[in-house]
Write an enzyme that holds these catalytic residues in place. Structure first.
Site, PDB file in Angstrom:
ATOM      1  N   HIS A 110       0.819  -1.226   0.000  1.00 54.54           N
ATOM      2  CA  HIS A 110       0.000   0.000   0.000  1.00 54.54           C
ATOM      3  C   HIS A 110       0.848   1.269   0.000  1.00 54.54           C
ATOM      4  O   HIS A 110       0.317   2.381  -0.140  1.00 54.54           O
ATOM      5  CB  HIS A 110      -0.948  -0.002   1.208  1.00 54.54           C
ATOM      6  CG  HIS A 110      -2.305   0.561   0.908  1.00 54.54           C
ATOM      7  ND1 HIS A 110      -2.534   1.497  -0.070  1.00 54.54           N
ATOM      8  CD2 HIS A 110      -3.516   0.297   1.450  1.00 54.54           C
ATOM      9  CE1 HIS A 110      -3.806   1.819  -0.101  1.00 54.54           C
ATOM     10  NE2 HIS A 110      -4.435   1.097   0.806  1.00 54.54           N
ATOM     11  N   ASP A 152      -2.571   1.689  -4.686  1.00 61.39           N
ATOM     12  CA  ASP A 152      -3.855   1.931  -4.037  1.00 61.39           C
ATOM     13  C   ASP A 152      -4.908   1.028  -4.673  1.00 61.39           C
ATOM     14  O   ASP A 152      -4.640   0.311  -5.651  1.00 61.39           O
ATOM     15  CB  ASP A 152      -4.247   3.404  -4.172  1.00 61.39           C
ATOM     16  CG  ASP A 152      -3.224   4.334  -3.540  1.00 61.39           C
ATOM     17  OD1 ASP A 152      -2.744   4.014  -2.441  1.00 61.39           O
ATOM     18  OD2 ASP A 152      -2.911   5.369  -4.154  1.00 61.39           O
TER      19      ASP A 152
END
Length: 430
Positions: free
Chosen positions: A401, A405
């Site tokens: 992350h 995304d």
């Protein structure tokens, strides 16, 4: 006779350390040039280290199943007619300086045990001392089973407080109470971690399992994982594969599984989504120009992740052959270090185990891993409002992350689904 040092050799550009998992020779053995001396493990690949000389093994200097940096002196050999290497005197001087003040203390501490155990009973490697300190074990109470009484890591791991106390207590006649008093505090900290039932067995992890553990812990600790799953209709792939598998086996000599279809679809999607083919490095995102697909291959004991280099240059048939080669090499133990290096994205066929949903741990330092689950028939709605029986599969993506995304992950999976839907004829195989 000159003494030559045998160093831990370079095992690949990204390999910085490795461990010796088995000695193939012992001190006093005569060896010929190119004869194997030991087996080492790096990145879960076992490699034999050959001798560069004809000579006699003098001393083994490192513990088994312990990581050491590339270039570490692993052992020494006596070589007739060769000149002493510049490094050899330094290597000999270093232990002498370190051991000279400690030797008398060690001899006094373990004198009662040293006589029956051997001349190495009072010599401890750094790995053994560290492990003993962590477990609160008095080394004077441990009887070594290694060469000439040397205490090994297995001796520490298998040690039970009190099992070796009797011998030094009986022989230390001048002060029999002292060992008892010293032994008391040792029992408490050691008893807690080994409080198991009588039927339990403690088995030290081998070098490959330790490499897996290290990689997984590093990934979980450094990478903030996020997960996303989609389902895909692969009825067309099931029909195509079933129609050509017999001819493919006859022509190519290997079976055509479903996995290469997913590999091809993933590689095509990676070209459209270059951010998937990245890694995080010191606050920067590294975009890899080559698409090197790591594939998970299991054995009865361990998991290996060999690499298909430049996978985007291969047809579906080419991917099938490379997947088959790597899996065969893994299971025969002949996988090379080069085959384990340079992966930029991992594809895992968890469906072969019957899994329908899973969350993979990313293969550090890559940015993502895709789990392909099992293909199952389900009733699904059609565009005209009806229903049909379809072959459906779940695709489970784990992402870093820091780099990716949900939008980038979703787009990548959408492209994978579209690529899977395009397989329709035998021409798509080649």
């Amino acid at each position: 006779m000159a003494v030559k040092e045998i160093l831990l050799p370079s095992l690949g550009e990204s390999v910085t350390e490795a461990s010796v998992v088995q000695w193939l020779v012992q001190p006093g053995d005569s060896v010929k040039r190119y004869s194997p001396l030991m087996e080492v493990v790096s990145d879960k690949v076992t490699t034999e280290v050959p001798s560069d000389f004809d000579g006699v093994v003098k001393e083994l200097l490192v513990e088994l199943d312990t990581d050491y940096p590339i270039g570490t002196v692993l052992m020494t050999m006596e070589v007739e007619g060769a000149e002493e290497t510049p490094a050899a005197p330094k290597a000999e001087e270093a232990p002498a300086k370190a051991e000279t003040p400690a030797a008398p203390v060690a001899e006094k501490a373990v004198a009662p045990v040293a006589k029956p155990a051997g001349k190495n009973a009072g010599r401890y490697s750094p790995a053994v001392m560290k492990l003993a300190q962590e477990k609160g074990i008095d080394l004077a109470q441990v009887v070594g089973t290694g060469k000439e009484g040397r205490i090994t890591r297995k001796d520490i791991l298998n040690f039970t407080p009190g099992q070796a106390v009797a011998a030094p207590v009986e022989e230390a006649a001048p002060a029999p109470a002292a060992p008892k008093a010293a032994a008391a505090p040792v029992v408490a900290p050691v008893a807690a971690p080994v409080a198991t039932s009588g039927n339990d067995e403690i088995v030290p992890a081998d070098g490959v399992r330790k490499a897996i553990a290290k990689k997984m812990v590093q990934s979980v600790n450094e990478i903030p994982h996020a997960w996303i799953m989609v389902e895909a209709d692969v009825t067309n792939i099931v029909n195509l594969r079933n129609s050509v598998k017999n001819d493919f086996k006859q022509q190519e000599g290997i079976s055509l599984s479903f996995f290469p279809f997913f590999a091809k679809a993933v590689v095509q999607a990676m070209k459209k989504n270059p951010k998937i083919n990245t890694s995080w490095q010191d606050g920067n995102i590294v975009y890899h120009k080559d698409i090197n697909l790591s594939i998970a291959v299991t054995t009865d004991e361990n998991l290996f992740v060999p690499v298909i280099h430049n996978a985007d240059n291969l047809s579906l048939a080419g991917l099938t052959k490379e997947i088959n080669r790597l899996a065969k090499d893994v299971r025969s133990g002949s996988l090379s270090n080069a085959d384990m290096q340079g992966g930029t994205f991992t594809l895992n066929n968890t469906g072969s185990l019957g899994s329908v949903q899973s969350m993979g741990i990313i293969n550090h330092p890559q940015a993502a891993i895709l789990q392909v689950e099992s293909i199952n028939k389900r009733i699904v709605p059609t565009k005209d409002g009806g229903f049909k029986t379809a072959d459906m599969v779940n695709l489970c993506l784990s992402i870093d992350h820091r780099i990716l995304d949900g939008q980038q992950a979703g787009q990548f999976l959408r492209d994978v689904k579209e690529n899977l839907a395009r397989f329709s004829s035998e021409s798509d195989i080649y």
